[in-house]
Each structure stands twice: as C-alpha cells, then as structure tokens.
Design an enzyme around this catalytic site. Sequence first.
Site, PDB file in Angstrom:
ATOM      1  N   SER A   8       0.826  -1.162   0.055  1.00 27.62           N
ATOM      2  CA  SER A   8      -0.099   0.053  -0.005  1.00 27.62           C
ATOM      3  C   SER A   8       0.919   1.254  -0.001  1.00 27.62           C
ATOM      4  CB  SER A   8      -0.959   0.097   1.298  1.00 27.62           C
ATOM      5  OG  SER A   8      -1.292   1.420   1.477  1.00 27.62           O
ATOM      6  N   HIS A  63      -0.841  -1.139  -4.553  1.00 29.41           N
ATOM      7  CA  HIS A  63      -2.284  -0.911  -3.797  1.00 29.41           C
ATOM      8  C   HIS A  63      -2.272   0.589  -3.474  1.00 29.41           C
ATOM      9  CE1 HIS A  63      -5.813  -1.892  -1.288  1.00 29.41           C
ATOM     10  NE2 HIS A  63      -5.489  -1.056  -0.367  1.00 29.41           N
ATOM     11  N   ASP A 122      -4.642   3.589  -2.301  1.00 23.75           N
ATOM     12  CA  ASP A 122      -5.699   4.117  -1.480  1.00 23.75           C
ATOM     13  C   ASP A 122      -6.074   5.598  -1.592  1.00 23.75           C
ATOM     14  OD1 ASP A 122      -5.923   1.801   0.400  1.00 23.75           O
ATOM     15  OD2 ASP A 122      -4.091   2.113   0.917  1.00 23.75           O
ATOM     16  N   MET A 172      -8.878   8.439  -0.934  1.00 24.90           N
ATOM     17  CA  MET A 172      -9.781   8.754   0.387  1.00 24.90           C
ATOM     18  C   MET A 172     -10.308   9.859   0.149  1.00 24.90           C
ATOM     19  SD  MET A 172      -7.385   7.427   3.470  1.00 24.90           S
ATOM     20  CE  MET A 172      -6.663   5.656   3.569  1.00 24.90           C
ATOM     21  N   HIS A 218      -8.040   0.946  -4.441  1.00 22.65           N
ATOM     22  CA  HIS A 218      -9.130   0.964  -3.362  1.00 22.65           C
ATOM     23  C   HIS A 218      -9.922   2.093  -3.387  1.00 22.65           C
ATOM     24  CE1 HIS A 218      -9.612   0.158   1.196  1.00 22.65           C
ATOM     25  NE2 HIS A 218     -10.499  -0.009   0.914  1.00 22.65           N
ATOM     26  N   MET A 256     -11.966   4.486  -1.460  1.00 22.80           N
ATOM     27  CA  MET A 256     -12.574   4.799  -0.078  1.00 22.80           C
ATOM     28  C   MET A 256     -13.498   5.962  -0.261  1.00 22.80           C
ATOM     29  SD  MET A 256      -9.738   3.577   2.435  1.00 22.80           S
ATOM     30  CE  MET A 256      -8.566   3.494   1.196  1.00 22.80           C
ATOM     31  N   MET A 295     -11.503  -5.540   4.990  1.00 23.21           N
ATOM     32  CA  MET A 295     -11.033  -4.583   5.624  1.00 23.21           C
ATOM     33  C   MET A 295     -10.563  -5.250   6.949  1.00 23.21           C
ATOM     34  SD  MET A 295     -10.403  -2.249   3.845  1.00 23.21           S
ATOM     35  CE  MET A 295      -9.290  -1.341   5.025  1.00 23.21           C
ATOM     36  N   ASP A 348      -6.849  -6.293   3.906  1.00 26.62           N
ATOM     37  CA  ASP A 348      -6.364  -5.015   3.994  1.00 26.62           C
ATOM     38  C   ASP A 348      -6.248  -4.382   5.402  1.00 26.62           C
ATOM     39  OD1 ASP A 348      -5.233  -2.365   3.343  1.00 26.62           O
ATOM     40  OD2 ASP A 348      -6.851  -2.029   1.918  1.00 26.62           O
TER      41      ASP A 348
HETATM   42  C1  DX5 Z   1      -6.536   1.840   5.197  1.00 26.06           C
HETATM   43  C2  DX5 Z   1      -5.860   1.399   3.803  1.00 26.06           C
HETATM   44  C3  DX5 Z   1      -4.858   0.094   3.927  1.00 26.06           C
HETATM   45  C4  DX5 Z   1      -3.733   0.764   4.735  1.00 26.06           C
HETATM   46  C5  DX5 Z   1      -2.830  -0.394   4.853  1.00 26.06           C
HETATM   47  O1  DX5 Z   1      -7.641   2.821   5.059  1.00 26.06           O
HETATM   48  O2  DX5 Z   1      -6.990   0.781   2.997  1.00 26.06           O
HETATM   49  O3  DX5 Z   1      -4.328   0.047   2.827  1.00 26.06           O
HETATM   50  O4  DX5 Z   1      -2.851   1.789   4.456  1.00 26.06           O
HETATM   51  O5  DX5 Z   1      -1.742   0.023   5.873  1.00 26.06           O
HETATM   52  P1  DX5 Z   1      -1.038  -0.773   7.063  1.00 26.06           P
HETATM   53  O6  DX5 Z   1      -0.353  -2.032   6.245  1.00 26.06           O
HETATM   54  O7  DX5 Z   1       0.050  -0.011   7.504  1.00 26.06           O
HETATM   55  O8  DX5 Z   1      -2.290  -1.050   8.083  1.00 26.06           O
HETATM   56 ZN    ZN Z   2      -6.501  -0.110   0.969  1.00 27.70          ZN
END
Ligand code: DX5
Ligand code: ZN
Length: 220
Positions: free
Chosen positions: A7, A32, A34, A36, A65, A67, A136, A174
């Site tokens: 990630s 990956h 993320d 947001m 991903h 969010m 998650m 994740d």
């Molecule tokens: C959380 C994200 C994850 C996160 C994982 O909202 O979707 O992908 O960054 O990070 P670690 O591995 O540090 O928990």
């Molecule tokens: Zn993620």
Amino acid sequence: MIKIAPSILAADFARLGESVQAAEAAGADYAHVDVMDGVFVPNISIGIPVVAALRKITRLPLDVHLMITRPERYLADFVAAGASIVTVHVEACDHLHRAVQQIRELGARPGVTLNPATSLETVREILPYVDQVLIMSVNPGFGGQEYIPTMTDKIARLAAMIRQTGRAVDIEVDGGIDAERAAEVVAAGANVLVAGTAVFRYPGGVKAGINAIRAACLVH
Ligand code: DX5
Ligand code: ZN
C-alpha cells in the site's frame, strides 16, 4: 499463489515513483492505491492524477481501493488513468451491481470491499460478478492501525461462501498485515495481502519487508 500488494499510503510521497519501483523490483505483485475523499473516511489521500503518474513508471497492476462516497462518478476516470483492479465499498454504492458491471465494461477487474462491521451477507449476491473481495481488517482511513483479530474468522467464512459459488474469487485483506498476520490470514483463505507499514516502513527496507511476508506465507 499468494500475491503481495504494497500500500503506497505508507510510502514517502515525495519519492513515490522510486518507492513503487523498489516494490516492483522486490517482487511485489500489485501496487495498492488508497483513494480517500474525506467523506466516506475521515482522511484525504490521493486520486486520479497519481494513478496516471504511476501507470507510466511501473508495470505492476494498479490495485485501486476507492474509499469514496458514490464511486460510480469516477470509475471511468480511474480506469482511463490506468487502474487494473478497481475495488468499491459496499457501504458507499447506491447500486453495487451497476458499479461492478461498469468496472468490467470499462476493461478493469472489479472488486468489492466491506468495512469490519459490515456483514458478509452484503456481498453474497455480488459474488458471481466480481474478481476480488477485500476484507478490511482495520477501519479504513489510516495506515499503521492494529489488525482486528475477529477478521480472520470472517475471511474463513468468506472463503467457504466463495467455494459454494464454484468460481475463483480472490480474497484480499487490508490493514495491519505483517508477516505474522500474513500467515494467519493465508491459513484462513486470503490470497492477496495488502501491506503498507510492513513493506514501506520495514526497518530492513522494502525488499526485506516483502521477503518476510512471503516467507511467512510459504509455511502454509
Ligand atoms: C486503510 C488502507 C490500507 C492501509 C494499510 O484505509 O486501505 O491500505 O494503508 O496500511 P497498513 O498495512 O499500514 O495497515
Ligand atoms: Zn487499502
């Protein structure tokens, strides 16, 4: 075969390209990403231009991903920018089936994901249409959180649900994954492991972080 999806949220954003290339050289399977929006989750991260920039500097499939609230509005933009897999939250879509179909029609692989407290029943009807379900294992929004232990049983129950369909659907997990948790979730049935902190902030470096996770999974 277990896939490792570092990630980039845990990477140094000032050196994002180099970090992703280091993960690729170290044997990562996906990058990956993320995304947001500050509405669906209490944090804002990155979006379409970053996906487009990464598409130019790595051959790794980009595992995006989302969010974000009502992701349907941006699916075409993310796929055009180079997303290979697009995962939407069941909690964020008014019409989940339509969103999944849209991702497939756009030429990407559709995934769905659910927050820790969301029941697996919310994905049962969509299983015939998706390539991946993401469990998650933390509340989405931030990297570096603790794995929620009851998610291991949820993974095992999802694996059983998927077996009933007779289709191959990847189970991605994740949040809070390190080498030790990796072994546990793989034993439960996960085959795609997202790891941010345990890869990009691993004390021995990215390659050592990926190797540690991979070695832990080989035990199973
Ligand atoms: C959380 C994200 C994850 C996160 C994982 O909202 O979707 O992908 O960054 O990070 P670690 O591995 O540090 O928990
Ligand atoms: Zn993620």
